[in-house]
Scaffold this motif. Structure first.
Motif, PDB file in Angstrom:
ATOM      1  N   GLN A  99      30.513  -2.589  78.674  1.00 52.27           N
ATOM      2  CA  GLN A  99      31.096  -2.891  79.779  1.00 52.27           C
ATOM      3  C   GLN A  99      32.511  -2.138  80.010  1.00 52.27           C
ATOM      4  N   GLY A 100      32.710  -1.329  81.182  1.00 55.21           N
ATOM      5  CA  GLY A 100      33.934  -0.644  81.568  1.00 55.21           C
ATOM      6  C   GLY A 100      34.065   0.637  80.869  1.00 55.21           C
ATOM      7  N   LEU A 101      32.938   1.022  80.078  1.00 50.95           N
ATOM      8  CA  LEU A 101      32.803   2.466  79.605  1.00 50.95           C
ATOM      9  C   LEU A 101      31.819   3.182  80.148  1.00 50.95           C
ATOM     10  N   ALA A 137      38.951   4.256  77.241  1.00 52.20           N
ATOM     11  CA  ALA A 137      38.755   2.739  76.818  1.00 52.20           C
ATOM     12  C   ALA A 137      39.694   1.899  76.696  1.00 52.20           C
ATOM     13  N   SER A 138      40.841   2.286  76.769  1.00 53.49           N
ATOM     14  CA  SER A 138      42.255   1.311  76.880  1.00 53.49           C
ATOM     15  C   SER A 138      42.496   1.077  78.191  1.00 53.49           C
ATOM     16  N   ARG A 194      35.200  -3.356  74.939  1.00 57.46           N
ATOM     17  CA  ARG A 194      34.471  -2.591  75.722  1.00 57.46           C
ATOM     18  C   ARG A 194      33.487  -1.904  74.748  1.00 57.46           C
ATOM     19  N   ALA A 251      35.950  -8.020  78.042  1.00 57.49           N
ATOM     20  CA  ALA A 251      35.655  -6.864  78.513  1.00 57.49           C
ATOM     21  C   ALA A 251      36.117  -6.625  79.992  1.00 57.49           C
ATOM     22  N   ASP A 252      36.450  -7.655  80.827  1.00 63.42           N
ATOM     23  CA  ASP A 252      36.954  -7.782  81.988  1.00 63.42           C
ATOM     24  C   ASP A 252      38.463  -7.930  81.849  1.00 63.42           C
ATOM     25  N   THR A 286      30.699  -4.287  74.058  1.00 65.72           N
ATOM     26  CA  THR A 286      29.992  -4.684  74.760  1.00 65.72           C
ATOM     27  C   THR A 286      29.313  -3.632  75.853  1.00 65.72           C
ATOM     28  N   LEU A 337      41.191  -4.880  74.579  1.00 66.86           N
ATOM     29  CA  LEU A 337      40.390  -4.589  75.902  1.00 66.86           C
ATOM     30  C   LEU A 337      39.383  -3.139  75.420  1.00 66.86           C
ATOM     31  N   ALA A 338      40.068  -2.389  74.949  1.00 67.87           N
ATOM     32  CA  ALA A 338      39.323  -1.064  74.307  1.00 67.87           C
ATOM     33  C   ALA A 338      38.007  -1.519  73.411  1.00 67.87           C
ATOM     34  N   ALA A 372      29.513   4.214  76.381  1.00 67.03           N
ATOM     35  CA  ALA A 372      28.819   3.071  76.264  1.00 67.03           C
ATOM     36  C   ALA A 372      27.669   3.184  75.096  1.00 67.03           C
TER      37      ALA A 372
END
Lengths: 353, 353
Positions: free
Chosen positions: B222-224, B184-185, B217, B31-32, B220, B213-214, B229
């Protein structure tokens, strides 16, 4: 790294972007075995599957069975066919068996529902059941049973009993069929990789180069025994006269041979194979799409015919142009992409003849 | 020479011989954005097609529409689905529209007959007609119409009128869906290659790395954004609770998620795509078979799940083993070959986690 080293022959576009790719190999060979053009690896053995049905039908004519049972053009055409299970296909395979005093129980190809959707839908809506006669190979198998009957009668044996178990590699009939394939391709099939085909007969893996040679021989008669040469000519003429029976309504092989007559004999095989004879050029063609998809094989076959055959009628030219760049539509009928020949395939075929 | 440089991920055997090959690429990303494993070219943009339906469904929950219309787990699951058009699928998509006071005429996905053959046969034998509700995307489109209604009500506009034409890229609804995919992407979709999907909405080509990656996310959060999320978690839980609705009887996604529950979220896309979230590993996966065949994509997905998930139940282990080496049978039921993961795919996944 075990990458697929074959070139991309066909691209599938969505909008202007290539969405999927079909790599593969192609061989063009003359009847003396001279390689005129290759793309990709033409030495790796591939299973030709149904693409060699015409070779497997050589004994049907050469044995005298076709004459003894007075087989028609339609019956000889369907003996080389992967048909769509349409009513006329079923009736024709049945008629062949009737000439032997047999019925569909003699067929060992297994039951398959018709490949043509409107036919399938009609059968389902009427509550009908499929039989071995609907199997795309029923004509080939009916032809096999004709040869078995011919062999049995020559040996004074009872035909149905003799034919029983004919799909087994060691059955005298199947040995005869395999010998025809071996003679045409020049390949010792005892040493070739073997598998079981969809219709339960053995299938042998051969290099595309050998398959192309076999089809150059089918197109010219050169390199075949006199009986096989005559049989190849008779079968090509029968398919050209009755191309519906070798495939079916709206099928690529049928429409192509309807448009081109005796100028082209071509036959699809499962898992992305095409074999073809181009008699006026003295050439045979064999191609395999690595991933086995028929859309790639049809597009490559159309592109090859387009590149190789000159002085096409406007209808034939339009047909080949369409299949070498086929529009794709979505559920609402909107054109969303196309299946088209790659630049590399077109380049590879340039100036070959 | 424009060869396909991607490795062979899946082989199709006939007897002991490889008959066909599926090359492709695969990315595993956390997710990073750290790339954990790649096979083949993961930077080339590919159309994910239906594999990103869960991303396209994020606004359904995040907008409050799912809550306003009291959508059930089955309804949220089918909003992420490529379903088989079975009666329960049709009823569920219809129920969603009924909650809006609308019917199937609101759907712009086009008519498609059910993908599940016994269902299709039953309909044909009863003389029934297919509608947009049978389209594999009807649940996704019903979800879209829910979001459109939510947007219309927020703006004091008439829902059906607002929703009309929602498949167009410039429609406010489709902008919202595209924004969710973009967020997301991490990819600016204004610059991405665009095509039209089977169900008439726009589809954008993205690198497998960004798709992976999307899905990391999605697995997890994470990143959304917090709303996305939460939506991702809700959708994953709904699909895990009702996996029948995301695909159907005997379908790979359904049986896999029936066996694995919330340990895996996976989704097939047309033309050989799979995307998956593996929440316990914090990883997202995306793969594309170059030639677009689903048999290759399913085999590769099963092989990846088998390699990555530890402590599987015997049933789940058996299922993944079966799909990573799937027997093929002919018309008489004889086993003639298999679809199996290549040594290179297995090696590439070794020791990743």
């Amino acid at each position: 790294m075990s990458t697929s080293s074959n070139p991309v022959l066909v691209e599938v576009l969505r909008g202007d972007t290539v969405e999927s790719r079909h790599s593969g190999a192609l061989a063009l060979v003359d009847a003396d075995g001279h390689v005129v053009c290759t793309l990709g690896d033409v030495e790796r053995p591939i299973f030709p599957r149904s693409a060699v049905k015409v070779l497997q039908a050589l004994p049907l004519v050469a044995s005298g069975a076709a004459e003894r049972f007075a087989l028609t053009d339609a019956e000889l055409s369907i003996a080389c066919a992967s048909h769509s299970g349409e009513p006329a296909h079923v009736a024709t395979a049945q008629a062949m068996l009737n000439k032997l005093g047999l019925d569909e129980s003699a067929l060992e190809c297994g039951t398959q529902w018709p490949g043509r959707e409107p036919v399938l839908r009609g059968m389902l809506s009427r509550g009908e059941q499929a039989s071995a006669l609907h199997n795309n190979c029923s004509g080939k198998h009916a032809g096999f049973v004709c040869v078995a009957c011919q062999m049995a009668l020559a040996q004074g044996r009872e035909p149905a009993e003799f034919a029983s178990g004919y799909v087994a590699p060691e059955h005298p009939l199947m040995r005869e069929i395999t010998a025809a394939l071996s003679a045409a391709s020049g390949r010792d099939l005892e040493r070739a990789p073997r598998g079981t085909d969809g219709c339960s007969i053995p299938t042998f893996a051969l290099p595309l180069r050998d398959l192309a040679l076999a089809f150059a021989r089918v197109g010219t008669g050169q390199g075949l025994s006199p009986a096989h040469a005559q049989a190849a000519l008779r079968l090509r003429q029968a398919v050209a006269a009755e191309p519906f029976y070798v495939a079916g309504t709206e099928r690529f092989d049928t429409v192509l041979m309807q448009a081109l007559g005796e100028r082209l004999f071509c036959k699809v095989g499962a898992e992305g194979v095409y074999c073809a004879a181009l008699p006026e050029l003295g050439l045979g063609l064999a191609l395999k799409i690595d991933d086995g998809q028929v859309r790639g094989a049809e597009c490559a076959m159309a592109t090859a015919a387009q590149a190789l055959l000159k002085d096409l009628s406007p209808a034939a030219a339009a047909l080949l142009a369409r299949y070498s760049d086929l529009p794709l539509h979505n559920w609402r009928g909107i054109q969303v992409g196309a299946v088209r020949a790659s630049a590399e395939l077109r380049r590879g075929l340039l100036g070959v003849v």
